[in-house]
Design an enzyme around this catalytic site. Structure first.
Site, PDB file in Angstrom:
ATOM      1  N   HIS A  13       0.838  -1.200   0.000  1.00 50.14           N
ATOM      2  CA  HIS A  13       0.000   0.000   0.000  1.00 50.14           C
ATOM      3  C   HIS A  13       0.878   1.257   0.000  1.00 50.14           C
ATOM      4  O   HIS A  13       1.854   1.324   0.750  1.00 50.14           O
ATOM      5  CB  HIS A  13      -0.868  -0.054   1.273  1.00 50.14           C
ATOM      6  CG  HIS A  13      -1.913   0.997   1.381  1.00 50.14           C
ATOM      7  ND1 HIS A  13      -2.167   1.657   2.554  1.00 50.14           N
ATOM      8  CD2 HIS A  13      -2.796   1.481   0.477  1.00 50.14           C
ATOM      9  CE1 HIS A  13      -3.158   2.514   2.368  1.00 50.14           C
ATOM     10  NE2 HIS A  13      -3.564   2.434   1.119  1.00 50.14           N
ATOM     11  N   GLU A  40       0.704  -0.379  -4.812  1.00 52.17           N
ATOM     12  CA  GLU A  40      -0.320   0.631  -5.093  1.00 52.17           C
ATOM     13  C   GLU A  40       0.255   1.980  -4.729  1.00 52.17           C
ATOM     14  O   GLU A  40       1.062   2.094  -3.795  1.00 52.17           O
ATOM     15  CB  GLU A  40      -1.550   0.332  -4.229  1.00 52.17           C
ATOM     16  CG  GLU A  40      -2.703   1.304  -4.368  1.00 52.17           C
ATOM     17  CD  GLU A  40      -2.703   2.478  -3.391  1.00 52.17           C
ATOM     18  OE1 GLU A  40      -3.586   3.327  -3.503  1.00 52.17           O
ATOM     19  OE2 GLU A  40      -1.806   2.545  -2.509  1.00 52.17           O
ATOM     20  N   HIS A  55      -0.549  11.206  -1.536  1.00 47.49           N
ATOM     21  CA  HIS A  55      -1.905  10.795  -1.156  1.00 47.49           C
ATOM     22  C   HIS A  55      -2.818  11.955  -0.781  1.00 47.49           C
ATOM     23  O   HIS A  55      -3.942  12.066  -1.269  1.00 47.49           O
ATOM     24  CB  HIS A  55      -1.818   9.810   0.020  1.00 47.49           C
ATOM     25  CG  HIS A  55      -3.145   9.333   0.503  1.00 47.49           C
ATOM     26  ND1 HIS A  55      -3.916  10.052   1.399  1.00 47.49           N
ATOM     27  CD2 HIS A  55      -3.860   8.221   0.211  1.00 47.49           C
ATOM     28  CE1 HIS A  55      -5.038   9.392   1.648  1.00 47.49           C
ATOM     29  NE2 HIS A  55      -5.036   8.283   0.935  1.00 47.49           N
ATOM     30  N   GLU A 115      -3.473   4.517  -8.437  1.00 47.16           N
ATOM     31  CA  GLU A 115      -4.737   5.088  -7.980  1.00 47.16           C
ATOM     32  C   GLU A 115      -4.792   6.554  -8.408  1.00 47.16           C
ATOM     33  O   GLU A 115      -3.953   7.369  -7.991  1.00 47.16           O
ATOM     34  CB  GLU A 115      -4.899   4.992  -6.454  1.00 47.16           C
ATOM     35  CG  GLU A 115      -6.253   5.580  -6.065  1.00 47.16           C
ATOM     36  CD  GLU A 115      -6.542   5.635  -4.581  1.00 47.16           C
ATOM     37  OE1 GLU A 115      -5.878   4.935  -3.790  1.00 47.16           O
ATOM     38  OE2 GLU A 115      -7.454   6.399  -4.224  1.00 47.16           O
TER      39      GLU A 115
HETATM   40  O1  G3P Z   1      -6.360   1.587  -3.337  1.00 46.42           O
HETATM   41  C1  G3P Z   1      -6.521   1.167  -2.036  1.00 46.42           C
HETATM   42  C2  G3P Z   1      -6.278   2.301  -1.077  1.00 46.42           C
HETATM   43  O2  G3P Z   1      -5.097   2.957  -1.456  1.00 46.42           O
HETATM   44  C3  G3P Z   1      -7.400   3.265  -1.008  1.00 46.42           C
HETATM   45  O3  G3P Z   1      -7.275   4.134   0.051  1.00 46.42           O
HETATM   46  O4  G3P Z   1      -6.853   6.337   0.987  1.00 46.42           O
HETATM   47  O5  G3P Z   1      -5.028   4.659   0.974  1.00 46.42           O
HETATM   48  O6  G3P Z   1      -5.742   5.747  -1.131  1.00 46.42           O
HETATM   49  P1  G3P Z   1      -6.163   5.275   0.212  1.00 46.42           P
HETATM   50 MG    MG Z   2      -4.393   4.736  -2.490  1.00 48.37          MG
END
Ligand code: G3P
Ligand code: MG
Length: 244
Positions: A13, A40, A55, A115
């Site tokens: 993540h 990701e 983020h 993302e």
């Molecule tokens: O894509 C999964 C996750 O990254 C979504 O939440 O807030 O960490 O981008 P966030």
């Molecule tokens: Mg994310």
């Protein structure tokens, strides 16, 4: 034809999880050393339209900057430190560009899940920039998986780059999840572990598409999700997933 689901059961993540500063090249290097085969990360535009990997819409939590990401140029953002807030040992890490991260993933043989994280109101522009950069810079074998909470961003990618594999992200699974996935021509569906029961997630998986669930930092929880049919989890602790 769209790619099938090529993802391993573990996706690091925010590039490398919690053991390094999130969304940095140091995190990606650590993920690679831990044997992760997929990562990701979040892509947002600077004020001059450069896609960067960060983020939050604001700088304070992860950098030594202040204010809105989308009010600073890429040159200004690239001067900030994105490592020392995590730990002084990571001082000097920069906010990476999307191009840099794609190139590093290809070099390391790691599958990217991009993302699209648009600053408010920039859903279309961010999606367009992501498509452009993938077309120009991605040199890996398998196409990156493109995901977003933004329906508008995913619609944009679907319309201008229908070959790219898409995944819709939701916090809580909505009643019309099947209709949304079909309308966007998705290959995957991402949802929150905290906001949905394993029962609900398992049912969606049985009646729908491959699913990746975030954020799972506990091996027992991951095992329960895998047993329910879930294909992959996003984790901040890839070190707890030996061998996958
Ligand atoms: O894509 C999964 C996750 O990254 C979504 O939440 O807030 O960490 O981008 P966030
Ligand atoms: Mg994310």
């Amino acid at each position: 034809m769209k790619a099938t689901w090529p993802y391993p059961q573990l996706i690091a993540h925010r590039l490398g999880g919690a053991l390094a500063p999130e969304n940095t090249l140091a995190g990606l290097a650590l993920a690679a050393r831990l044997g992760c085969r997929a990562v990701e990360f979040d892509v947002m535009l600077s004020s001059d339209g450069v896609p960067l990997v960060i983020h939050d819409e604001t700088l304070e939590r992860t950098t030594n900057g202040k204010g809105q990401v989308n009010l600073r140029t890429a040159a200004q953002l690239r001067q900030l430190d994105a490592g020392a807030r995590h730990h002084p040992a990571f001082a000097g890490q920069r906010i990476p560009t999307f191009v840099e991260v794609l190139q590093a993933c290809a070099d390391l043989g790691i599958l990217p899940n991009v993302e699209i994280k648009p600053a408010s109101g920039f859903d279309v522009e961010t999606a367009e920039a992501v498509v452009r950069v993938i077309a120009d810079a991605w040199r890996g074998k398998t196409l990156p998986l493109v995901s977003s909470f933004s329906y508008r961003s995913l619609e944009t990618v679907r319309d201008i780059a229908p070959h790219l594999p898409l995944a819709l992200e939701v916090v809580q699974v909505p009643d019309d999840w099947r209709e949304q996935l079909a309308a966007l021509d998705c290959v995957g569906f991402h949802a929150s572990a905290k906001d949905n029961s394993i029962d609900v997630l398992g049912k969606c998986r049985r009646h729908g598409l491959p699913m990746a669930i975030w954020t799972v930092n506990d091996w027992a929880e991951a095992e329960a999700l895998y047993a329910a049919g879930i294909d992959a989890v996003f984790s901040d602790r890839p070190d707890l997933f030996p061998g996958i």
